[in-house]
Motif scaffolding. Structure first.
Motif, PDB file in Angstrom:
ATOM      1  N   MET A  66       0.827  -1.206   0.000  1.00  0.00           N
ATOM      2  CA  MET A  66       0.000   0.000   0.000  1.00  0.00           C
ATOM      3  C   MET A  66       0.865   1.261   0.000  1.00  0.00           C
ATOM      4  SD  MET A  66      -3.340  -0.914   2.346  1.00  0.00           S
ATOM      5  CE  MET A  66      -2.435  -1.232   3.841  1.00  0.00           C
ATOM      6  N   GLU A  67       1.998   1.232   0.699  1.00  0.00           N
ATOM      7  CA  GLU A  67       2.903   2.381   0.688  1.00  0.00           C
ATOM      8  C   GLU A  67       3.482   2.598  -0.699  1.00  0.00           C
ATOM      9  OE1 GLU A  67       5.666   1.393   3.769  1.00  0.00           O
ATOM     10  OE2 GLU A  67       4.469   2.353   5.334  1.00  0.00           O
ATOM     11  N   ASP A  68       3.810   1.510  -1.422  1.00  0.00           N
ATOM     12  CA  ASP A  68       4.319   1.634  -2.785  1.00  0.00           C
ATOM     13  C   ASP A  68       3.273   2.261  -3.703  1.00  0.00           C
ATOM     14  OD1 ASP A  68       6.729   0.524  -2.044  1.00  0.00           O
ATOM     15  OD2 ASP A  68       6.223  -1.496  -2.741  1.00  0.00           O
ATOM     16  N   VAL A  69       2.032   1.830  -3.563  1.00  0.00           N
ATOM     17  CA  VAL A  69       0.950   2.396  -4.376  1.00  0.00           C
ATOM     18  C   VAL A  69       0.778   3.881  -4.057  1.00  0.00           C
ATOM     19  CG1 VAL A  69      -1.548   2.332  -4.764  1.00  0.00           C
ATOM     20  CG2 VAL A  69      -0.254   0.204  -4.690  1.00  0.00           C
ATOM     21  N   LEU A  70       0.874   4.230  -2.776  1.00  0.00           N
ATOM     22  CA  LEU A  70       0.760   5.631  -2.371  1.00  0.00           C
ATOM     23  C   LEU A  70       1.879   6.468  -2.980  1.00  0.00           C
ATOM     24  CD1 LEU A  70      -0.673   7.773  -0.656  1.00  0.00           C
ATOM     25  CD2 LEU A  70       0.778   7.095   1.246  1.00  0.00           C
ATOM     26  N   ARG A  71       3.116   5.964  -2.932  1.00  0.00           N
ATOM     27  CA  ARG A  71       4.244   6.687  -3.550  1.00  0.00           C
ATOM     28  C   ARG A  71       4.027   6.868  -5.043  1.00  0.00           C
ATOM     29  NH1 ARG A  71       7.259   3.014  -1.463  1.00  0.00           N
ATOM     30  NH2 ARG A  71       7.766   3.279   0.683  1.00  0.00           N
ATOM     31  N   GLN A  72       3.561   5.812  -5.706  1.00  0.00           N
ATOM     32  CA  GLN A  72       3.321   5.874  -7.140  1.00  0.00           C
ATOM     33  C   GLN A  72       2.228   6.894  -7.454  1.00  0.00           C
ATOM     34  OE1 GLN A  72       2.168   2.112  -8.790  1.00  0.00           O
ATOM     35  NE2 GLN A  72       2.017   2.885 -10.869  1.00  0.00           N
ATOM     36  N   ASN A  73       1.177   6.921  -6.652  1.00  0.00           N
ATOM     37  CA  ASN A  73       0.092   7.885  -6.874  1.00  0.00           C
ATOM     38  C   ASN A  73       0.558   9.321  -6.665  1.00  0.00           C
ATOM     39  OD1 ASN A  73      -1.715   5.868  -7.498  1.00  0.00           O
ATOM     40  ND2 ASN A  73      -2.633   5.795  -5.462  1.00  0.00           N
ATOM     41  N   ARG A  74       1.409   9.538  -5.658  1.00  0.00           N
ATOM     42  CA  ARG A  74       1.936  10.887  -5.435  1.00  0.00           C
ATOM     43  C   ARG A  74       2.800  11.343  -6.605  1.00  0.00           C
ATOM     44  NH1 ARG A  74       3.485  10.411   0.960  1.00  0.00           N
ATOM     45  NH2 ARG A  74       1.402  10.810   1.744  1.00  0.00           N
ATOM     46  N   THR A  75       3.625  10.447  -7.121  1.00  0.00           N
ATOM     47  CA  THR A  75       4.464  10.783  -8.275  1.00  0.00           C
ATOM     48  C   THR A  75       3.596  11.110  -9.482  1.00  0.00           C
ATOM     49  OG1 THR A  75       6.182   9.299  -7.460  1.00  0.00           O
ATOM     50  CG2 THR A  75       6.316   9.946  -9.764  1.00  0.00           C
ATOM     51  N   GLU A  76       2.590  10.285  -9.710  1.00  0.00           N
ATOM     52  CA  GLU A  76       1.691  10.508 -10.839  1.00  0.00           C
ATOM     53  C   GLU A  76       0.933  11.826 -10.686  1.00  0.00           C
ATOM     54  OE1 GLU A  76      -2.146   8.296 -12.892  1.00  0.00           O
ATOM     55  OE2 GLU A  76      -0.738   7.112 -11.689  1.00  0.00           O
ATOM     56  N   LEU A  77       0.507  12.141  -9.467  1.00  0.00           N
ATOM     57  CA  LEU A  77      -0.190  13.399  -9.219  1.00  0.00           C
ATOM     58  C   LEU A  77       0.713  14.597  -9.511  1.00  0.00           C
ATOM     59  CD1 LEU A  77      -2.690  14.901  -8.190  1.00  0.00           C
ATOM     60  CD2 LEU A  77      -1.760  14.668  -5.880  1.00  0.00           C
ATOM     61  N   GLY A  78       1.982  14.514  -9.100  1.00  0.00           N
ATOM     62  CA  GLY A  78       2.931  15.588  -9.393  1.00  0.00           C
ATOM     63  C   GLY A  78       3.128  15.772 -10.885  1.00  0.00           C
ATOM     64  N   ASP A  79       3.243  14.649 -11.619  1.00  0.00           N
ATOM     65  CA  ASP A  79       3.392  14.720 -13.075  1.00  0.00           C
ATOM     66  C   ASP A  79       2.161  15.347 -13.727  1.00  0.00           C
ATOM     67  OD1 ASP A  79       5.844  13.507 -12.752  1.00  0.00           O
ATOM     68  OD2 ASP A  79       5.154  11.514 -13.403  1.00  0.00           O
ATOM     69  N   LEU A  80       0.983  14.974 -13.253  1.00  0.00           N
ATOM     70  CA  LEU A  80      -0.243  15.531 -13.828  1.00  0.00           C
ATOM     71  C   LEU A  80      -0.385  17.018 -13.532  1.00  0.00           C
ATOM     72  CD1 LEU A  80      -2.745  12.623 -13.120  1.00  0.00           C
ATOM     73  CD2 LEU A  80      -1.837  13.339 -15.331  1.00  0.00           C
ATOM     74  N   ARG A  81       0.050  17.442 -12.348  1.00  0.00           N
ATOM     75  CA  ARG A  81       0.011  18.868 -12.031  1.00  0.00           C
ATOM     76  C   ARG A  81       0.938  19.645 -12.958  1.00  0.00           C
ATOM     77  NH1 ARG A  81      -0.138  18.624  -5.442  1.00  0.00           N
ATOM     78  NH2 ARG A  81      -2.371  18.336  -5.283  1.00  0.00           N
ATOM     79  N   THR A  82       2.108  19.087 -13.222  1.00  0.00           N
ATOM     80  CA  THR A  82       3.053  19.738 -14.133  1.00  0.00           C
ATOM     81  C   THR A  82       2.459  19.836 -15.531  1.00  0.00           C
ATOM     82  OG1 THR A  82       4.905  18.864 -12.852  1.00  0.00           O
ATOM     83  CG2 THR A  82       5.390  19.617 -15.076  1.00  0.00           C
ATOM     84  N   LYS A  83       1.833  18.762 -16.002  1.00  0.00           N
ATOM     85  CA  LYS A  83       1.211  18.784 -17.329  1.00  0.00           C
ATOM     86  C   LYS A  83       0.062  19.785 -17.383  1.00  0.00           C
ATOM     87  CE  LYS A  83       2.380  14.103 -18.726  1.00  0.00           C
ATOM     88  NZ  LYS A  83       1.868  12.762 -19.061  1.00  0.00           N
ATOM     89  N   ALA A  84      -0.725  19.868 -16.299  1.00  0.00           N
ATOM     90  CA  ALA A  84      -1.831  20.821 -16.274  1.00  0.00           C
ATOM     91  C   ALA A  84      -1.308  22.249 -16.320  1.00  0.00           C
ATOM     92  CB  ALA A  84      -2.682  20.607 -15.025  1.00  0.00           C
ATOM     93  N   LEU A  85      -0.204  22.508 -15.647  1.00  0.00           N
ATOM     94  CA  LEU A  85       0.396  23.838 -15.666  1.00  0.00           C
ATOM     95  C   LEU A  85       0.908  24.171 -17.057  1.00  0.00           C
ATOM     96  CD1 LEU A  85       1.115  26.262 -13.903  1.00  0.00           C
ATOM     97  CD2 LEU A  85       3.304  25.178 -13.423  1.00  0.00           C
ATOM     98  N   ASP A  86       1.422  23.159 -17.762  1.00  0.00           N
ATOM     99  CA  ASP A  86       1.933  23.393 -19.111  1.00  0.00           C
ATOM    100  C   ASP A  86       0.818  23.702 -20.105  1.00  0.00           C
ATOM    101  OD1 ASP A  86       4.548  23.078 -18.347  1.00  0.00           O
ATOM    102  OD2 ASP A  86       4.696  20.992 -18.993  1.00  0.00           O
ATOM    103  N   THR A  87      -0.392  23.280 -19.825  1.00  0.00           N
ATOM    104  CA  THR A  87      -1.482  23.551 -20.762  1.00  0.00           C
ATOM    105  C   THR A  87      -2.071  24.941 -20.570  1.00  0.00           C
ATOM    106  OG1 THR A  87      -3.125  22.577 -19.282  1.00  0.00           O
ATOM    107  CG2 THR A  87      -2.131  21.126 -20.923  1.00  0.00           C
ATOM    108  N   LYS A  88      -1.707  25.626 -19.514  1.00  0.00           N
ATOM    109  CA  LYS A  88      -2.223  26.969 -19.263  1.00  0.00           C
ATOM    110  C   LYS A  88      -1.344  28.008 -19.950  1.00  0.00           C
ATOM    111  CE  LYS A  88      -4.206  25.801 -14.820  1.00  0.00           C
ATOM    112  NZ  LYS A  88      -4.210  26.065 -13.391  1.00  0.00           N
TER     113      LYS A  88
END
Length: 133
Positions: A66-88
């Motif tokens: 579960m900790e590994d899944v949490l780390r993976q989700n946090r990384t993915e969330l950071g990547d998605l935030r960066t992509k969302a910022l790039d679309t603005k």
């Protein structure tokens, strides 16, 4: 007849035990029950629970998974935030992205884009005021 006598003795013993139990539990006279519930004193319960433990069916492997899944989700969330910022199309999205600045403006970096904007800004606001008249 003997069976009836045994039952009588058992009944008397039960009554004596109940009387004894009532006198040891409540030395004060019994108070009539009211319709509203009385608040219970839970201070002793809270003190007893300080050392309480919890049992779970999860193993350490489950928790680590579960900790590994949490780390993976946090990384993915950071990547998605960066992509969302790039679309603005705002200042923050152009500041640290020279490729985006060059693609959309033709200027080599953000610093030059700011300088051009500062030079042109008075004329842009003047043009906007003239159009509204």
């Amino acid at each position: 007849m003997e069976l009836k006598e045994d039952q009588q003795r058992q009944s008397e013993c039960a009554e004596a035990l109940l009387d004894l139990l009532q006198t040891t539990e409540s030395p004060e006279p019994m108070q009539p029950l009211s319709d509203s519930p009385q608040p219970e004193d839970t201070s002793g319960i809270l003190n007893d629970q300080q050392d309480a433990g919890w049992q779970t069916d999860l193993t350490m492997e489950d928790i680590e998974s579960m900790e590994d899944v949490l780390r993976q989700n946090r990384t993915e969330l950071g990547d998605l935030r960066t992509k969302a910022l790039d679309t603005k199309f705002n200042q923050e999205s152009f500041e640290n992205n020279e490729e985006k600045t060059k693609f959309y403006t033709g200027l080599p970096n953000f610093l030059i884009l700011l300088q051009v904007f500062q030079l042109c800004e008075p004329y842009i606001t003047y043009f906007m005021r003239v159009q509204h008249l």
